[in-house]
Design an enzyme around this catalytic site. Structure first.
Site, short mmCIF file in Angstrom:
data_model
loop_
_atom_site.label_atom_id
_atom_site.label_comp_id
_atom_site.label_asym_id
_atom_site.label_seq_id
_atom_site.Cartn_x
_atom_site.Cartn_y
_atom_site.Cartn_z
N CYS A 32 63.05 -46.66 51.87
CA CYS A 32 64.13 -47.78 52.33
C CYS A 32 63.58 -49.10 51.98
O CYS A 32 62.58 -49.35 52.69
CB CYS A 32 64.65 -47.47 53.86
N CYS A 35 64.07 -51.57 54.87
CA CYS A 35 63.24 -51.28 56.14
C CYS A 35 61.86 -52.04 55.78
O CYS A 35 61.39 -52.48 56.58
CB CYS A 35 62.93 -49.80 56.08
#
Length: 107
Positions: A32, A35
């Site tokens: 991600c 993230c």
């Protein structure tokens, strides 16, 4: 430096669900990009807010079932727990300021 507890399916219950007070969990994944971009800001936030909450991090890559059980369906997700119950959650499109505001509100 304040410690961020690395969560796994083995310690999630003890560290989050059975913890006293406010617990913030950063659900993230190796794959991600948002993230990973958010992570330095999350660590800064942890430093600034030491003592307000317990800070934890869960890499969902190896803990998919646990994330699904916690109804984490998108990443990044920052969830707040109190006395074993999820009381708030920020998902996907949020800024670190939103996390700070939520922490101030709940702490």
């Amino acid at each position: 430096m304040s410690k961020v507890v690395e969560l796994t399916k083995e310690n999630f219950e003890a560290e989050v669900l059975k913890a006293e007070g406010l617990v913030m969990v950063d659900f993230w994944s190796q794959k991600c990009e948002p993230c990973k971009a958010l992570m330095p800001s999350v660590h800064e936030l942890v430093e600034k807010n030491e003592g307000k909450a317990k800070f934890c991090s869960l890499d969902t890559t190896n803990n998919k079932r646990l994330a699904i059980n916690q109804k984490v369906l998108g990443l990044p997700t920052i969830a707040f727990y109190k006395n074993g119950e999820k009381i708030a959650e920020l998902v996907k499109d949020f800024a670190i300021e939103d996390v700070q505001a939520k922490l101030n509100e709940l702490a």
